[in-house]
Scaffold this active site. Structure first.
Site, PDB file in Angstrom:
ATOM      1  N   ASP A  57      -9.990  -9.146   9.057  1.00  0.00           N
ATOM      2  CA  ASP A  57      -9.399  -7.823   8.798  1.00  0.00           C
ATOM      3  C   ASP A  57     -10.360  -6.645   8.981  1.00  0.00           C
ATOM      4  O   ASP A  57      -9.940  -5.598   9.417  1.00  0.00           O
ATOM      5  CB  ASP A  57      -8.825  -7.789   7.373  1.00  0.00           C
ATOM      6  CG  ASP A  57      -7.869  -6.631   7.144  1.00  0.00           C
ATOM      7  OD1 ASP A  57      -7.024  -6.373   8.023  1.00  0.00           O
ATOM      8  OD2 ASP A  57      -7.958  -5.965   6.095  1.00  0.00           O
TER       9      ASP A  57
ATOM     10  N   ARG B  14       1.819 -12.188  -0.221  1.00  0.00           N
ATOM     11  CA  ARG B  14       0.452 -12.456   0.256  1.00  0.00           C
ATOM     12  C   ARG B  14      -0.138 -13.736  -0.302  1.00  0.00           C
ATOM     13  O   ARG B  14       0.287 -14.217  -1.352  1.00  0.00           O
ATOM     14  CB  ARG B  14      -0.461 -11.306  -0.188  1.00  0.00           C
ATOM     15  CG  ARG B  14      -0.089  -9.940   0.352  1.00  0.00           C
ATOM     16  CD  ARG B  14      -0.606  -9.763   1.744  1.00  0.00           C
ATOM     17  NE  ARG B  14      -0.252  -8.468   2.296  1.00  0.00           N
ATOM     18  CZ  ARG B  14      -0.994  -7.845   3.212  1.00  0.00           C
ATOM     19  NH1 ARG B  14      -2.089  -8.370   3.675  1.00  0.00           N
ATOM     20  NH2 ARG B  14      -0.596  -6.688   3.699  1.00  0.00           N
TER      21      ARG B  14
ATOM     22  N   TYR C  86      -1.266  -3.469  -6.903  1.00  0.00           N
ATOM     23  CA  TYR C  86      -1.038  -4.302  -5.730  1.00  0.00           C
ATOM     24  C   TYR C  86      -2.055  -4.100  -4.596  1.00  0.00           C
ATOM     25  O   TYR C  86      -2.335  -2.963  -4.210  1.00  0.00           O
ATOM     26  CB  TYR C  86       0.368  -4.031  -5.162  1.00  0.00           C
ATOM     27  CG  TYR C  86       0.853  -5.157  -4.273  1.00  0.00           C
ATOM     28  CD1 TYR C  86       1.545  -6.226  -4.820  1.00  0.00           C
ATOM     29  CD2 TYR C  86       0.578  -5.175  -2.913  1.00  0.00           C
ATOM     30  CE1 TYR C  86       1.964  -7.281  -4.024  1.00  0.00           C
ATOM     31  CE2 TYR C  86       0.996  -6.225  -2.112  1.00  0.00           C
ATOM     32  CZ  TYR C  86       1.693  -7.278  -2.669  1.00  0.00           C
ATOM     33  OH  TYR C  86       2.106  -8.314  -1.885  1.00  0.00           O
TER      34      TYR C  86
ATOM     35  N   ARG D  93       0.849  -1.186   0.000  1.00  0.00           N
ATOM     36  CA  ARG D  93       0.000   0.000   0.000  1.00  0.00           C
ATOM     37  C   ARG D  93       0.887   1.239   0.000  1.00  0.00           C
ATOM     38  O   ARG D  93       1.940   1.253   0.629  1.00  0.00           O
ATOM     39  CB  ARG D  93      -0.872   0.029   1.251  1.00  0.00           C
ATOM     40  CG  ARG D  93      -2.051  -0.911   1.196  1.00  0.00           C
ATOM     41  CD  ARG D  93      -2.999  -0.694   2.371  1.00  0.00           C
ATOM     42  NE  ARG D  93      -2.450  -1.115   3.640  1.00  0.00           N
ATOM     43  CZ  ARG D  93      -2.031  -0.309   4.585  1.00  0.00           C
ATOM     44  NH1 ARG D  93      -2.095   1.006   4.422  1.00  0.00           N
ATOM     45  NH2 ARG D  93      -1.553  -0.782   5.705  1.00  0.00           N
TER      46      ARG D  93
ATOM     47  N   CYS E  76       0.348  -7.451  12.778  1.00  0.00           N
ATOM     48  CA  CYS E  76       0.459  -7.721  14.218  1.00  0.00           C
ATOM     49  C   CYS E  76      -0.260  -9.020  14.581  1.00  0.00           C
ATOM     50  O   CYS E  76      -0.534  -9.282  15.746  1.00  0.00           O
ATOM     51  CB  CYS E  76      -0.115  -6.580  15.036  1.00  0.00           C
ATOM     52  SG  CYS E  76       0.985  -5.157  15.139  1.00  0.00           S
TER      53      CYS E  76
ATOM     54  N   SER F 130      -1.646  -3.447  10.972  1.00  0.00           N
ATOM     55  CA  SER F 130      -1.223  -4.415   9.960  1.00  0.00           C
ATOM     56  C   SER F 130       0.006  -5.169  10.456  1.00  0.00           C
ATOM     57  O   SER F 130       0.875  -4.585  11.104  1.00  0.00           O
ATOM     58  CB  SER F 130      -0.870  -3.688   8.658  1.00  0.00           C
ATOM     59  OG  SER F 130      -1.917  -2.827   8.297  1.00  0.00           O
TER      60      SER F 130
ATOM     61  N   HIS G  71     -11.101  -1.579  11.325  1.00  0.00           N
ATOM     62  CA  HIS G  71     -10.010  -2.478  10.915  1.00  0.00           C
ATOM     63  C   HIS G  71      -9.883  -3.567  11.985  1.00  0.00           C
ATOM     64  O   HIS G  71      -8.968  -3.536  12.801  1.00  0.00           O
ATOM     65  CB  HIS G  71      -8.730  -1.642  10.807  1.00  0.00           C
ATOM     66  CG  HIS G  71      -7.593  -2.329  10.135  1.00  0.00           C
ATOM     67  ND1 HIS G  71      -6.292  -1.935  10.297  1.00  0.00           N
ATOM     68  CD2 HIS G  71      -7.544  -3.387   9.286  1.00  0.00           C
ATOM     69  CE1 HIS G  71      -5.495  -2.707   9.572  1.00  0.00           C
ATOM     70  NE2 HIS G  71      -6.226  -3.595   8.962  1.00  0.00           N
TER      71      HIS G  71
ATOM     72  N   LYS H 111      -9.600  -1.790   1.481  1.00  0.00           N
ATOM     73  CA  LYS H 111      -9.270  -0.629   2.307  1.00  0.00           C
ATOM     74  C   LYS H 111     -10.013   0.626   1.828  1.00  0.00           C
ATOM     75  O   LYS H 111     -10.438   1.453   2.625  1.00  0.00           O
ATOM     76  CB  LYS H 111      -7.764  -0.387   2.291  1.00  0.00           C
ATOM     77  CG  LYS H 111      -6.938  -1.586   2.732  1.00  0.00           C
ATOM     78  CD  LYS H 111      -7.230  -1.983   4.147  1.00  0.00           C
ATOM     79  CE  LYS H 111      -6.351  -3.137   4.601  1.00  0.00           C
ATOM     80  NZ  LYS H 111      -6.663  -3.581   5.958  1.00  0.00           N
TER      81      LYS H 111
HETATM   82  C1  OXD Z   1      -3.295  -4.163   5.726  1.00  0.00           C
HETATM   83  C2  OXD Z   1      -3.915  -5.293   5.031  1.00  0.00           C
HETATM   84  O1  OXD Z   1      -2.322  -3.609   5.207  1.00  0.00           O
HETATM   85  O2  OXD Z   1      -4.847  -5.869   5.599  1.00  0.00           O
HETATM   86  O3  OXD Z   1      -3.759  -3.799   6.808  1.00  0.00           O
HETATM   87  O4  OXD Z   1      -3.528  -5.622   3.897  1.00  0.00           O
HETATM   88 MN    MN Z   2      -5.546  -4.881   7.323  1.00  0.00          MN
END
Ligand code: OXD
Ligand code: MN
Length: 591
Positions: A281, A373, A205, A64, A258, A256, A234, A214
């Site tokens: 998520d 991913r 991406y 991102r 964690c 993200s 989130h 998001k």
């Molecule tokens: C993030 C994701 O970056 O879920 O939080 O991809």
């Molecule tokens: Mn996320």
């Protein structure tokens, strides 16, 4: 309406062809065949990883791009200090210039999609236009795609228009790239909250390109939620069942990387307890007439970080991705399977790395990208809860909060009230690791409710919305907040808590606190378990370790308060007074 918008965008982007995506398996198979023929992905060994594919992105397009993510509201103050604001008229003009002819030589795919289960009062329709087949096949996993959604839109239901182009037109005679994209200064992830419109340019991406996630489900949805009295967060959603068969649902906000995906699929080490997943998520939450908070998962799949995923850390994720999975930026073994740092087994003697280069154990570089991913349908998970698509949502008893903290934060502490819980969420922080910003490693990045990059409006108004939501919940139904920290270190730099499946012990304590079954001790920062209430049966952990895990170091907390004050100052005049008060109360309790 939809057709007119598509027509207008086609006039702008000038694709060679237009294809309306029906979402069927036959169509998806054709797309995947085409992708392989065009050398844009490889098919993995069907014996080892059936119906699975690996893509490799441009090395400049791997994550991102927060610095190129914009909130284009009419007034700058509506975007607030945590967003990059742009004037919507100027930004549109600038981006239109880029979109002009950006799909030449390509097909424009029209993806009707829905965020949320069919029939839920919160679900939202979207239509994403894209010139990337990678996006099409990923959107089909991550959202509910196809004709059924288009029918609803044709019948007059609203939709969020999402325009996406990789920004690499193919002029006559030009050869395509395996991963077309645009340079960073031409990448834009733009949100127009007043118009409920998303424009993304130049990146193929993840969250930059799969616009349901998001961009729609968090940034735009957070603005809609504030207006319509619900919340877009989130957060993971999990279902916990105790040995007596009683069930509670919890959400969890963690920044993200964690461990949200791991926690949402956890295999408990304590006998008789069961954890199942509703989402890993994003959660959309609302208060129903019964005065309780309910949640749905707006997504349809998991877009998980591969690195560190193994049978040890997350066996259920490993089972989920055994087939029908799209991998991005992982390494490939000589027998055509996937590999990444932290996966089970011996390090292979040879791999093809995420940049398609030969890799050997002494190559001195990671074989998989740290943000590599997997994209996989949630329905493939062996622990997906049967009610995960319930349009009515699930009632939430507890809200978990957390991040990576090597000190200060105990293993678990509970809020004293709703406003104190919102305070805990507002000051959430996580230590920056090598995977994020190399020049600030070890510093705490404040990330309120793990929403810092995803709040589509002013952070102060967002926090006030949390305070206000508490008022709409009947007091006896207000979920409790629990701040957890699995990452506290001892003086030698070793983790004090074993983590993984043992985290279920903390979930058990939380479950029983929600039921008023166990007492807790009040400390200046909140409630913590009294001796004997945190189940440590059969856990090889020294009493001294437990003491350290729960130690409240006044000096560290005073430092913490100074850091929260600085963060609050950066929010400015819109910081809710209730949170300012909570900070003063905490300061006073610590004296
Ligand atoms: C993030 C994701 O970056 O879920 O939080 O991809
Ligand atoms: Mn996320």
């Amino acid at each position: 309406m939809a057709v007119a918008w598509v027509h207008e965008m086609a006039m702008l982007c000038k694709p060679d062809h237009i294809h309306w995506v029906d979402g069927s398996k036959a169509e998806n198979d054709r797309f995947l065949d085409q992708i392989i023929k065009e050398h844009k992905a490889i098919k993995l060994n069907p014996q080892l990883r059936p119906d699975s594919y690996a893509f490799f992105s441009d090395p400049m397009d791997v994550a991102r791009v927060e610095e190129r993510t914009f909130i284009a509201s009419k007034n700058e103050t509506d975007a607030g200090p945590t967003n990059h604001w742009r004037n919507p008229v100027e930004l549109k003009a600038e981006m239109k210039h880029l979109y002009r002819g950006s799909m030449r030589g390509r097909t424009m795919y029209i993806i009707p999609f829905m965020m949320g289960p069919f029939g839920s009062p919160l679900s939202k329709n979207g239509i994403q236009i894209t010139d990337s087949l990678y996006v099409v096949v990923n959107m089909r996993i991550m959202t509910r795609v196809g004709t059924r959604v288009l029918e609803k839109i044709k019948q007059g239901q609203d939709f969020v228009p999402c325009l996406h182009s990789v920004g690499y037109p193919l002029e006559k005679g030009m050869k395509d790239l395996a991963w077309p994209s645009a340079p960073i200064q031409r990448k834009y992830i733009a949100h127009f909250p007043e118009e409920e419109l998303i424009w993304s340019f130049g990146s193929g991406y993840g969250g930059n390109a799969l616009l349901g996630k998001k961009s729609l489900a968090l940034r735009l949805a957070s603005v809609m939620a504030k207006k319509e009295n619900w919340m877009a967060e989130h957060m993971l959603i999990l279902k916990v069942t105790n040995p007596e068969g009683q069930v509670k649902y919890m959400t969890g906000a963690f920044p993200s990387a964690c461990g949200k995906t791991n926690l949402s699929m956890l295999v408990p080490t304590i006998p008789g307890w069961k954890i199942e997943t509703i989402g890993d998520d994003i959660a959309w939450l609302w208060v129903k007439r019964d005065g309780r908070l309910y949640a749905i998962n707006p997504e349809y799949g998991f877009f998980g970080v591969a690195r560190g995923t193994s049978y040890r850390s997350n066996p259920n994720a490993m089972k989920t991705i055994a087939k029908n999975t799209i991998f991005t930026n992982v390494a490939i073994t000589d027998d055509g399977d996937v590999w990444w740092e932290g996966i089970d087994g011996e390090k292979p003697k040879h791999l093809v790395d995420w940049q398609k280069q030969d890799w050997y154990p002494d190559s001195n570089r990671p074989a998989a990208h740290p943000n590599g991913r997997f994209t996989v349908s949630a329905s493939q998970s062996p622990v997906i809860a049967r009610e995960w698509e319930d349009p009515d949502g699930v009632p939430i008893s507890a809200i978990l909060l957390g991040g990576r903290r090597s000190d200060t934060m105990p293993l678990v502490h509970e809020s004293l009230s709703w406003n104190h819980g919102v305070f805990m969420g507002s000051m959430m922080g996580s230590e920056i690791t090598a995977a994020t910003l190399t020049n600030e490693i070890g510093k705490v990045r404040r990330d309120p409710f793990a929403m810092l990059p995803f709040i589509g409006y002013h952070v102060g108004d967002y926090l006030k919305h949390w305070i206000d939501m508490g008022l709409t919940l009947a007091e006896e139904n207000q979920p409790k907040f629990f701040y957890v920290n699995w990452f506290r270190l001892d003086q030698e730099g070793q983790f004090l808590w074993p983590g993984f499946g043992e985290n279920a012990r903390v979930l058990k304590w939380i479950f029983e606190r929600c039921d008023h079954r166990v007492e807790a001790a009040q400390t200046p920062i909140g409630y913590v378990p009294i001796k004997g209430t945190l189940d440590l049966t059969n856990l090889n952990i020294a009493p001294e370790q437990i003491n350290q895990l729960f130690q409240i170091d006044i000096k560290n907390w005073q430092k913490e308060i100074e850091s929260i004050k600085a963060f609050y100052q950066s929010i400015g005049y819109k910081l809710p007074k209730e949170l300012q008060q909570e900070l003063i109360h905490l300061q006073n309790r610590l004296v």
